[in-house]
Design a protein around this motif. Sequence first.
Motif, PDB file in Angstrom:
ATOM      1  N   LEU A 777       0.773  -1.246  -0.143  1.00 31.19           N
ATOM      2  CA  LEU A 777      -0.001  -0.192   0.029  1.00 31.19           C
ATOM      3  C   LEU A 777       0.854   1.042  -0.098  1.00 31.19           C
ATOM      4  CD1 LEU A 777      -2.916   1.048   0.034  1.00 31.19           C
ATOM      5  CD2 LEU A 777      -2.850   1.003   2.560  1.00 31.19           C
ATOM      6  N   ILE A 778       1.874   1.235   0.568  1.00 30.69           N
ATOM      7  CA  ILE A 778       2.941   2.435   0.643  1.00 30.69           C
ATOM      8  C   ILE A 778       3.363   2.577  -0.897  1.00 30.69           C
ATOM      9  CG2 ILE A 778       5.206   3.047   1.278  1.00 30.69           C
ATOM     10  CD1 ILE A 778       4.783   1.529   3.979  1.00 30.69           C
ATOM     11  N   VAL A 779       3.731   1.594  -1.676  1.00 28.29           N
ATOM     12  CA  VAL A 779       4.317   1.773  -2.657  1.00 28.29           C
ATOM     13  C   VAL A 779       3.084   2.302  -3.889  1.00 28.29           C
ATOM     14  CG1 VAL A 779       4.715   0.308  -5.012  1.00 28.29           C
ATOM     15  CG2 VAL A 779       5.676  -0.309  -2.911  1.00 28.29           C
ATOM     16  N   TRP A 780       1.754   1.952  -3.430  1.00 28.41           N
ATOM     17  CA  TRP A 780       0.502   2.326  -4.369  1.00 28.41           C
ATOM     18  C   TRP A 780       0.372   3.963  -4.061  1.00 28.41           C
ATOM     19  CZ3 TRP A 780      -1.857   1.067  -8.332  1.00 28.41           C
ATOM     20  CH2 TRP A 780      -3.420   1.894  -8.591  1.00 28.41           C
ATOM     21  N   ILE A 781       0.502   4.241  -2.571  1.00 21.20           N
ATOM     22  CA  ILE A 781       0.263   5.870  -2.289  1.00 21.20           C
ATOM     23  C   ILE A 781       1.562   6.716  -2.965  1.00 21.20           C
ATOM     24  CG2 ILE A 781       0.059   7.463  -0.437  1.00 21.20           C
ATOM     25  CD1 ILE A 781      -2.279   5.515  -0.674  1.00 21.20           C
ATOM     26  N   ARG A 782       2.670   5.962  -2.724  1.00 18.40           N
ATOM     27  CA  ARG A 782       4.024   6.862  -3.263  1.00 18.40           C
ATOM     28  C   ARG A 782       3.675   7.057  -4.906  1.00 18.40           C
ATOM     29  NH1 ARG A 782       8.990   3.930  -0.037  1.00 18.40           N
ATOM     30  NH2 ARG A 782       8.766   5.402   1.841  1.00 18.40           N
ATOM     31  N   ASP A 783       3.026   6.065  -5.538  1.00 18.98           N
ATOM     32  CA  ASP A 783       2.829   6.198  -6.930  1.00 18.98           C
ATOM     33  C   ASP A 783       1.735   7.292  -7.193  1.00 18.98           C
ATOM     34  OD1 ASP A 783       3.728   5.065  -9.451  1.00 18.98           O
ATOM     35  OD2 ASP A 783       1.719   4.536  -9.971  1.00 18.98           O
ATOM     36  N   MET A 784       0.773   7.366  -6.288  1.00 19.36           N
ATOM     37  CA  MET A 784      -0.326   8.491  -6.599  1.00 19.36           C
ATOM     38  C   MET A 784       0.734   9.803  -6.570  1.00 19.36           C
ATOM     39  SD  MET A 784      -3.436   6.945  -4.234  1.00 19.36           S
ATOM     40  CE  MET A 784      -4.408   8.641  -4.601  1.00 19.36           C
ATOM     41  N   ILE A 785       1.358   9.814  -5.700  1.00 20.48           N
ATOM     42  CA  ILE A 785       2.222  11.387  -5.517  1.00 20.48           C
ATOM     43  C   ILE A 785       2.933  11.468  -6.973  1.00 20.48           C
ATOM     44  CG2 ILE A 785       4.188  12.376  -4.391  1.00 20.48           C
ATOM     45  CD1 ILE A 785       3.199  11.023  -1.947  1.00 20.48           C
ATOM     46  N   ARG A 786       3.599  10.404  -7.370  1.00 16.88           N
ATOM     47  CA  ARG A 786       4.454  10.594  -8.438  1.00 16.88           C
ATOM     48  C   ARG A 786       3.577  11.046  -9.744  1.00 16.88           C
ATOM     49  NH1 ARG A 786       4.162   7.901 -13.134  1.00 16.88           N
ATOM     50  NH2 ARG A 786       3.047   6.508 -12.395  1.00 16.88           N
ATOM     51  N   LYS A 787       2.107  10.502  -9.903  1.00 11.25           N
ATOM     52  CA  LYS A 787       1.304  11.038 -10.955  1.00 11.25           C
ATOM     53  C   LYS A 787       0.824  12.351 -10.815  1.00 11.25           C
ATOM     54  CE  LYS A 787      -1.099   6.954 -10.446  1.00 11.25           C
ATOM     55  NZ  LYS A 787      -2.262   5.957 -10.829  1.00 11.25           N
ATOM     56  N   ILE A 788       0.743  12.782  -9.663  1.00 13.71           N
ATOM     57  CA  ILE A 788       0.504  14.195  -9.285  1.00 13.71           C
ATOM     58  C   ILE A 788       1.599  14.916  -9.951  1.00 13.71           C
ATOM     59  CG2 ILE A 788       0.307  16.223  -7.817  1.00 13.71           C
ATOM     60  CD1 ILE A 788      -1.442  13.933  -5.796  1.00 13.71           C
ATOM     61  N   ASP A 789       2.958  14.746  -9.650  1.00 15.55           N
ATOM     62  CA  ASP A 789       4.088  15.440 -10.133  1.00 15.55           C
ATOM     63  C   ASP A 789       4.600  15.435 -11.608  1.00 15.55           C
ATOM     64  OD1 ASP A 789       4.578  16.349  -7.560  1.00 15.55           O
ATOM     65  OD2 ASP A 789       5.979  14.597  -7.057  1.00 15.55           O
ATOM     66  N   GLU A 790       4.164  14.273 -12.081  1.00 17.57           N
ATOM     67  CA  GLU A 790       4.633  13.785 -13.677  1.00 17.57           C
ATOM     68  C   GLU A 790       3.427  13.949 -14.583  1.00 17.57           C
ATOM     69  OE1 GLU A 790       6.521  10.031 -13.867  1.00 17.57           O
ATOM     70  OE2 GLU A 790       8.129  10.587 -12.291  1.00 17.57           O
ATOM     71  N   ILE A 791       2.059  14.009 -14.306  1.00 20.65           N
ATOM     72  CA  ILE A 791       1.185  14.019 -15.143  1.00 20.65           C
ATOM     73  C   ILE A 791       0.253  15.164 -14.787  1.00 20.65           C
ATOM     74  CG2 ILE A 791      -0.698  12.561 -15.934  1.00 20.65           C
ATOM     75  CD1 ILE A 791       0.772   9.980 -15.365  1.00 20.65           C
ATOM     76  N   TYR A 792      -0.338  14.943 -13.476  1.00 19.13           N
ATOM     77  CA  TYR A 792      -1.605  15.966 -13.175  1.00 19.13           C
ATOM     78  C   TYR A 792      -1.252  17.449 -13.331  1.00 19.13           C
ATOM     79  CZ  TYR A 792      -3.462  11.582 -11.717  1.00 19.13           C
ATOM     80  OH  TYR A 792      -4.041  10.581 -11.489  1.00 19.13           O
ATOM     81  N   VAL A 793      -0.202  17.788 -12.615  1.00 14.82           N
ATOM     82  CA  VAL A 793       0.399  19.169 -12.775  1.00 14.82           C
ATOM     83  C   VAL A 793       0.749  19.570 -14.126  1.00 14.82           C
ATOM     84  CG1 VAL A 793       1.797  20.875 -11.569  1.00 14.82           C
ATOM     85  CG2 VAL A 793       0.715  19.279 -10.443  1.00 14.82           C
ATOM     86  N   PRO A 794       2.018  18.891 -14.754  1.00 15.38           N
ATOM     87  CA  PRO A 794       2.287  19.382 -16.165  1.00 15.38           C
ATOM     88  C   PRO A 794       1.252  19.337 -17.044  1.00 15.38           C
ATOM     89  CG  PRO A 794       3.827  17.739 -15.201  1.00 15.38           C
ATOM     90  CD  PRO A 794       2.706  17.749 -14.167  1.00 15.38           C
ATOM     91  N   LEU A 795       0.244  18.687 -16.946  1.00 16.43           N
ATOM     92  CA  LEU A 795      -0.918  18.586 -18.039  1.00 16.43           C
ATOM     93  C   LEU A 795      -1.720  19.489 -17.629  1.00 16.43           C
ATOM     94  CD1 LEU A 795      -0.912  14.900 -19.322  1.00 16.43           C
ATOM     95  CD2 LEU A 795       0.109  16.774 -20.077  1.00 16.43           C
ATOM     96  N   GLN A 796      -1.739  20.281 -16.577  1.00 19.52           N
ATOM     97  CA  GLN A 796      -2.716  21.510 -16.032  1.00 19.52           C
ATOM     98  C   GLN A 796      -4.088  20.657 -15.667  1.00 19.52           C
ATOM     99  OE1 GLN A 796      -2.956  24.267 -19.490  1.00 19.52           O
ATOM    100  NE2 GLN A 796      -0.905  24.987 -18.840  1.00 19.52           N
ATOM    101  N   GLY A 797      -4.124  19.615 -15.034  1.00 18.31           N
ATOM    102  CA  GLY A 797      -5.145  19.120 -14.492  1.00 18.31           C
ATOM    103  C   GLY A 797      -5.210  19.480 -12.896  1.00 18.31           C
ATOM    104  N   MET A 798      -4.017  19.978 -12.497  1.00 14.93           N
ATOM    105  CA  MET A 798      -4.228  20.427 -11.105  1.00 14.93           C
ATOM    106  C   MET A 798      -3.053  21.338 -10.902  1.00 14.93           C
ATOM    107  SD  MET A 798      -2.975  17.865  -7.638  1.00 14.93           S
ATOM    108  CE  MET A 798      -4.529  16.941  -7.684  1.00 14.93           C
ATOM    109  N   SER A 799      -3.350  22.478  -9.898  1.00 17.73           N
ATOM    110  CA  SER A 799      -2.370  23.349  -9.871  1.00 17.73           C
ATOM    111  C   SER A 799      -1.300  23.085  -8.987  1.00 17.73           C
ATOM    112  CB  SER A 799      -3.179  24.675  -9.127  1.00 17.73           C
ATOM    113  OG  SER A 799      -3.761  24.497  -7.817  1.00 17.73           O
TER     114      SER A 799
END
Length: 875
Positions: A777-799
Amino acid sequence: MLLAAILILSLLSGPPAYADTGTAQGPVLVLENGTMLPVGYVDRDRLPDQIGIYTYRYGKSTPSFQSGTAEFIVIGDVVVEKNTNGTGGTPIPSGSYVLSVSGVALASLGGMTTGQTVKVLNAQIEVRPEKYAVVRGAIVKIDKRNATRGTGEVILFDPSHGPTTKQNGWGMEITIVGGVVSRVVGLVPDPVKPGNYVPNDSPIPQDGYVLSIQTRSPYFTQLNGKVKAGDPAEIALDPLQYRVMKIGYDGINSKVRGADTLIVYDRTYGERTGTNPYGNEVVVNGEGMAVSNGGNNRSIPDTGIVLSGVGVKGTWLKDNVPVGSRIRIDSANKQVVAMYTPQSVLDKASYYAVKLRQQLQQSKSEFRDVPYTRVEQQITVAESIYGQAVQLRAAGSVQELAGVLQQLDRAISDADFMHEESRVMETRGIWIRPKETTREQVRDNLLKVKSARFNTVYLETWWNGRTIYPTHVPDAAKNPIYNGFDVLQAYIEEGRSLGLGIHAWVENFRGGDETPGPALAAHPDWGIMSRQGQPYEITDNVKKYYLNPALPAVRDHLSAIYNELITKYDIAGLHLDFTRYPHSRDYSNDFGYDPYTRGLFQQKHGADPLALKQGDALWDTWLRFRTEMINGWVDRVVSESRAAKPQLFLSAAVWPNYDTAPALFAQEAKTWAAHNAIDQFVHMSYVRDASLLVGDLNKSLDIAGGKAFVASGIGAYMNLQPTMIAEQIREVNRAGGNGTSMFEFTGTFGGGYDRVLALGAYRNEAVPPDYRKTGPLIVWIRDMIRKIDEIYVPLQGMSGPDAAKYEAHLNVIVKTLEARESFTPLTASAAKQQLEVLQTLLAHDRSVHAQVKSRMTADMEYGLQVLKLYDVKTR
C-alpha cells in the motif's frame, strides 16, 4: 453500399485490345472477366508487347525493366502486388509467380490491379511454400517459427527462441547446421508415464535451426526413422512475405452468427456488430485494410466493414488476417480474400503512426499514466525506419528491405504496446509445471519470469499424484523425473533472490494421468468411481484418475502432504486447484458412486445415489452432498494451513461459472468466500474476448464479496493475438480486478507475450496486493504522488498549490503505514480514515480537473480495498 463501392473490385469490362480467345495451344492467361490472353514466354528474357511468366526457377527476381512495362506478383490465382518501378526488377517470392506485361499487351489488361483473379491454362506453374525445408530431397512446408507446436504442424526454431525447443514428445525434431543434419530425435517412450513420450526439447544451435514435426503431420510419416545425422538439409526462408488466404463467408449483415460461420457487416447494419463474445472480428477501414484483429461487438467504420467469425472461421480470422492485410470481398464466389505483402507492413506502420499520435493526445486529455515521451520517441523511430523501407523498396534491395520491414513492424507494434497504463500494485501470476533438473535451469526460468515483470509464481508442487520434493508421507512419492533434485527448494531460493513469491500449486484430488499415482496404486479403493463403474475421467482421450474426496483416508493423506509441504518449505502461499469432483456433464457418467460414498449418503438420506436420476426428490440433495464434501475439505485445509503457518497466503483457481459449478463440479467458491477462507480467487477465464473476461471478473468480485482479492486467469496457451492479451489486461484493470495470471509458462514465453507485457501493462515493477503487510500500500500511495508530479500538474489538471495540499495528505498516510511492517488494527484504521477524508476533500474540490478527480478517487478506492480486506480478515 460499401461492399459494392469500395471493397469489391470491379470486374474488367469491354473488349480486350490484345486477345486470343481461340484455340491457342500454348499458355493462356484468363482474366477475371473471362478474357483469354496468350502467354508469350516463361522463365526467359523479356519479349516486347508480350505477357511473360517468371517462376522461382528463373531466379530471385525478374530482370530490370523500363517504362511501358508492369509486373504483377500472383499467389494462387490472386494478384497481390503491382510493380511499375523496374529499377531492380520484381522479386519472385516462393509460392508465387510474376506476370510481366509490356507494350500493347499491357493495355489489354484493362487496368488490372491487386485483388483481382487470374488463371493460367495450358501450363503447369510450379511454386514452392513461402517457408520450407529440404530434407533428403523432400520439401517440408514450415507452418510457423518459434511457436508452440500444434497438431499436424511443422515449426522452425532458431536461436532467438531460447536454448531449447521445449516441445512435447509427440513428434520428431531435426537439427540442421551448415546444410547438414546434425541430430535427430523421434518418439521415445517415457519410462515413467506409459503411453507417453519423452519431450523432444532439442538444443537449438547458435549457428543453425531445429525443425520440429508433430506426429500428425504427413511429413512425420515421410521422414520418421529415415533421416539421420549427416543427411543433406536446407532451410529456405523468403526474405519478404507475400501471402493470400481465402475463406467463404456465410452472410452479410446477419443478425445471427451460427456455428462456424463468417458474417460481413457494413455501416448500413448499424454502429456496432452487436455480436456475443464467442468469436473473433477483424475491422477493415474504407481503404480495404485490416486495422484490428480480435474481440467481438466491434464498431463498424463509416466506410469500412467488420469480418465476424465464430468457431473455425473465427480462428481462421485470428490466424490469417494480420493488421495491415488488404481485404477483398469476392461476392461472385462469396469469399473473403486476405492479402499480406511487404506493402502491408508499410500500410500498417503509416496507419498506426497517425492513430497513436491521436491516442496520445486523447490520453493527455484524460490524464492517463502512459510514458508519453517514450511513446512519441518510438513513433519517431518507426517513422524513420518507414522512410528507409520506402527507399529500399524503390531500389529493389530485397534482402535489406526484409530486415528493415521486420524492424518497422516491431517498432510500430512496440509503440502501440507501450501506450498502456502499468499499475504498481497488482498480482502478476504465472502457472509453471516444473521439469527442471538443475539449479541453472530453474534460474533461467525465473530470470525470464522476472524480466517480464511477473511477481507471483504458481509452482505445480503436487501433480499426477506425486510431489516435486522428497516426501516422507506414507503412500506418497516424489516424481522420478527430477532424478533426486529438489526442484521446489531451488525455486524458493532462486525466487527469493529475485523478489518472486513462490506459491505451491496443488491439484488436490487429481491422482494421476493415464495410470494411477502411488497412493491409488497402493490403495485402489481410495479412487473415485463413476456411475458406469469407471475409476477415471476421460478428457482429451487421456484417462485422469481422482482420489475420493469423501474418504477420510484420502483427506488424511492429502492433509499430511500439505502439512509436510507447509512446515518444511518456506513457500509464500498455497494455491488450490482441482478442488472439485470431475465434470458431471449430462450426469450419465458422473462421479461419486464408490461404495463408501454411496453408503454414507444412504445412511444419512435413506437412498442409494446410484438409483437416483435428475428430477428425483433427492437428486438435489445428492448434488448438495457432494458439494459439501468439497466445502468441508476447503475448511479443513484452511484451518490446518493457518495453524501451521498463520501468515500463509491462500489462493484458489476456480471456474467462473458460479451458478452451475456446484451441480457440475461440486465447486462452490461463494461458500469459501463466505467462510472467509481464501485470500485470493483466480478465476480461470480462458477466452478470446475481453468483454467475456470482464464479465467473469465482475461475477468473481461479486462472489468474493470483499472477503478476498480477485485476479483474472488469461489463456496464454490459446495462441491469442498479442493485442488481445494487452486488451484483456487493460480491461481487467479498468474494471477493478487485483491483477492477472497467465496460463501458463510455456504458452506465455513460447507465444512471445513476455515482451508485450514488459513493454506495456507490466512495464513498471509491481508488488502483489497484501492485506497483511503495509509495504504494497505504501508503494501504491507513493505512486499516486508521482502521478501528481509527472502527469496532473504538467498537463494542467491540478495547480501547484493543490498538488502540494494533496501530496501532504498522501505523505501523512505513508508515514502512518511506515510505522509498521505489518498492519495492526490501529494502523489500518488510521490509514483508512485518512484516505476517506482525502476522498471527501477531493470530491468537493472544484479547482481540480474532473478527469483527475475521477482517477485519484479510483486510485484511493483501490487502496481502500486492501484496508477493508484487512478489517474483514481480522475482525
